[in-house]
Each structure stands twice: as C-alpha cells, then as structure tokens.
Design an enzyme around this catalytic site. Structure first.
Site, PDB file in Angstrom:
ATOM      1  CB  VAL A  12      -0.922  -0.161   1.177  1.00 22.67           C
ATOM      2  CG1 VAL A  12      -1.781   1.199   1.168  1.00 22.67           C
ATOM      3  CG2 VAL A  12      -1.775  -1.148   1.155  1.00 22.67           C
ATOM      4  CB  CYS A 128      -9.704  -3.297   0.732  1.00 24.09           C
ATOM      5  SG  CYS A 128      -9.533  -4.940   1.607  1.00 24.09           S
ATOM      6  CD  GLN A 155     -11.990 -10.048   1.238  1.00 27.59           C
ATOM      7  OE1 GLN A 155     -13.102 -10.331   1.754  1.00 27.59           O
ATOM      8  NE2 GLN A 155     -10.840  -9.622   1.724  1.00 27.59           N
ATOM      9  CG  HIS A 240     -10.673  -7.466  -2.751  1.00 33.81           C
ATOM     10  ND1 HIS A 240      -9.880  -8.045  -2.736  1.00 33.81           N
ATOM     11  CD2 HIS A 240     -10.877  -6.916  -1.483  1.00 33.81           C
ATOM     12  CE1 HIS A 240      -8.852  -8.052  -1.884  1.00 33.81           C
ATOM     13  NE2 HIS A 240      -9.407  -7.463  -0.882  1.00 33.81           N
TER      14      HIS A 240
END
Length: 334
Positions: A12, A128, A155, A240
C-alpha cells in the site's frame, strides 16, 4: 502540502506513491517512514529519490501536514501520538481506530464531510471490502433506504500484502514444477483453491473481516443497515469482487438501479449488453484502475424489494491508497 507515508516499503505504501503522482497531488515535501528493516532503502517519486527513515518515538512530524499510514494496527496505535502531536492529520489505513467514536471513517463518495470532524486529527480509511461495497450501496440508498445486505466476497491475494501476492505466484510455479506448494501467508494453499476464511474467527462464527463489513458499513452510512458477509480468499493477484444482495424499503426497478449507478460518483457501470457473457466487470480488468465497477444488476427473484449486483474494484487502489488520497484531496478543497 508536506506529506509523509508511514509503511512506505509495503504494497500500500508503494501504491500511495503511484497514486499521489497519478492524481497530481500537491506535494511540496515528502518524507517516507518504515521499520528498521526498510530504513535506508530508497524509493522514487516524481524523478526524485527518497530514503526511508526509521519510524521511532523521536521522529519529528512537526513539518508534516498529512501522514498516510499503512504499517498495521499495532504501529498506528503506538505512533499516533507521535504523528499527530504537532497537528499533522493522520489518514490511517489500519483497523486501529476505525470504530472509535471520535475518529471519522470516510469514503469520500459517501460521507466526505465526516472528515471535517476529527477531534484526534485521525481519519480512518475503511476496510477494502467495505469501501467498494458502500460506494455501490450509496447509489441505491439514494433511491430507497437499504434494510439489509447479504454479500459474498472474492478477495485477491493483495489483501494480505505484497508477500501474499508473491506466495501465490510461487505456489503456481512450485505446482508447475511438480513440487509441494509453500504455505506461509494463508491458512491453506491458495493456488487452484479458494479459502472461506479471511482474518481470524470470532465467537459468533463470523471472521473479523466479515464483522468489519457489518460495523464499518453502518458507521460510514450512518444507517441501521444490516450486513451479513461471507469473505473468501481466491487465487487472484489484485482486485476484489463482491456478489451483493440488497433489500430496500420500496421496490426498485432494474432500470432505476441502472440509472442510479450511471449517475453515481466513483462508479463505472458495465452496461447489460446483447451478449451477456461479456457484460460484467472482472478483477483482471479492474486491476490497476481507480473506479468501482458494477455489473449484473438484476432483481432478486426471492424478494420483491430485492436487488442483486456484482461489484469489482482494485483492492490496493480504491480499497486503500486511492481512497485515502481522495480524503486528503477533499480536505484540501475545503
């Protein structure tokens, strides 16, 4: 703006750098922080090279306006006082503060103004799976209040970090060589498999990930909405997917829902076409892109006030870095 990224070496953290550049975010000064393992390594941003500093209790954030943090809940809890001591706004990607009453939990398309009330100078970036779901739910909520949601998630490995993505790649290579797959990041082999288990199990039989979708959705939407989730890890690298069923106060037609999705901020509707086999979003296509994609909108044949639809978004981007940067962009605009 003077900007810091805490957890700069992670998946991230890397995405933050890409998103800030893509969004032409006004960065006057950039500082990168990480653990002692990553300290001293370098990252590039706008053709300049930056060295990662070790995050310590003596780190000085007095010159930082906004800090994007993505180093895990433990680090966020420990270092929040250090980061916010001099007025820095901390936009935190971990689960550390999401359900704290004095920390707003924000998805800009849904509740951007919540970011203006931040007593501790901390803003939570939601989970998320929650982010992409509430962007889609918000379009329907504007037509009629949503009473309840059932959702099954699909996911990607990216949700467990860069090492998990590497493990999925390596498992496929190992199996291709006739070797036993190495399992470290997941409870079971992910390659050629699906695992109905994301995060740890709680006393009610749901996992923490599933309960996040329940609790966070209610907080973000300021709603009594009920959410029942089953979260599944699938052998996809990033992005996802979610199959969502909603029940609303009144009967909403498919045409109404389609138009709501067309008009909604942050959504791209994959229009139903003559060839239904090509009229839906997929994680392979969504990877690396900004929007939340919606498709397969239809009536729930078991419920006259029900709708069903399919939602896909890049987990690292809209599900993490982009959402946080959009929060910062909103604050700057104010």
């Amino acid at each position: 703006m003077n900007v810091a990224i805490v957890g700069a070496s992670g998946a991230v953290g890397q995405e933050f750098l890409r998103v800030l550049e893509e969004q032409n975010f006004p960065v006057d000064k950039l500082r990168l922080f990480g653990s002692n393992r990553s300290a001293g390594s370098t990252r590039k941003f706008r053709s300049q090279t930056y060295e990662i500093e070790e995050l310590t209790h003596d780190s000085d954030f007095s010159d930082i306006d906004i800090a994007f943090t993505s180093a895990g809940a433990g680090v966020s809890k420990e270092y929040a006082p250090v980061i916010t001591a001099h007025g820095t706004i901390m936009i935190d990607n971990s689960s550390a503060f999401r359900m704290d009453a004095d920390v707003p939990l924000v998805v800009p398309e849904v509740n951007a103004k919540d970011a203006l009330d931040r007593p501790r100078n901390i803003i939570g970036n939601p989970n998320c799976t929650t982010i992409q779901m509430v962007v889609a739910l918000n379009a329907i909520e504007k037509l009629s209040h949503i009473r309840r949601v059932h959702v099954a998630t699909y996911q990607a490995a990216s949700g467990a970090g860069a090492a998990a993505m590497d493990e999925l790649r390596e498992q496929h290579a190992e199996i291709g060589r006739g070797e036993e797959a190495t399992v470290k990041k997941f409870a079971h082999q992910l390659a050629y498999n699906v695992i109905p288990h994301v995060d740890i199990f709680t006393d009610n039989g749901y996992t923490k990930e599933e309960m996040k979708m329940y609790n966070e959705t209610r907080k973000i939407m300021h709603s009594d909405i009920e959410v029942s989730a089953t979260c599944v890890r699938v052998p996809v690298l990033r992005a996802h997917s979610e199959a969502i069923w909603v029940e609303t106060d009144r009967d909403i037609s498919v045409d109404e829902a389609l138009e709501a999705f067309r008009q909604a901020e942050g959504i791209i509707l994959i229009e139903p076409g003559e060839d239904m086999s090509k009229s839906y979003p997929m994680p392979l296509d969504a990877a690396g892109s900004d929007p939340v994609y919606v498709g397969r909108v239809r009536k729930d044949i078991t419920n006259p006030r029900g709708l069903s639809f399919w939602v896909v978004a890049d987990q690292i981007k809209k599900g993490a870095a982009l959402n946080a940067v959009q929060i910062a962009q909103f604050l700057i605009a104010q």
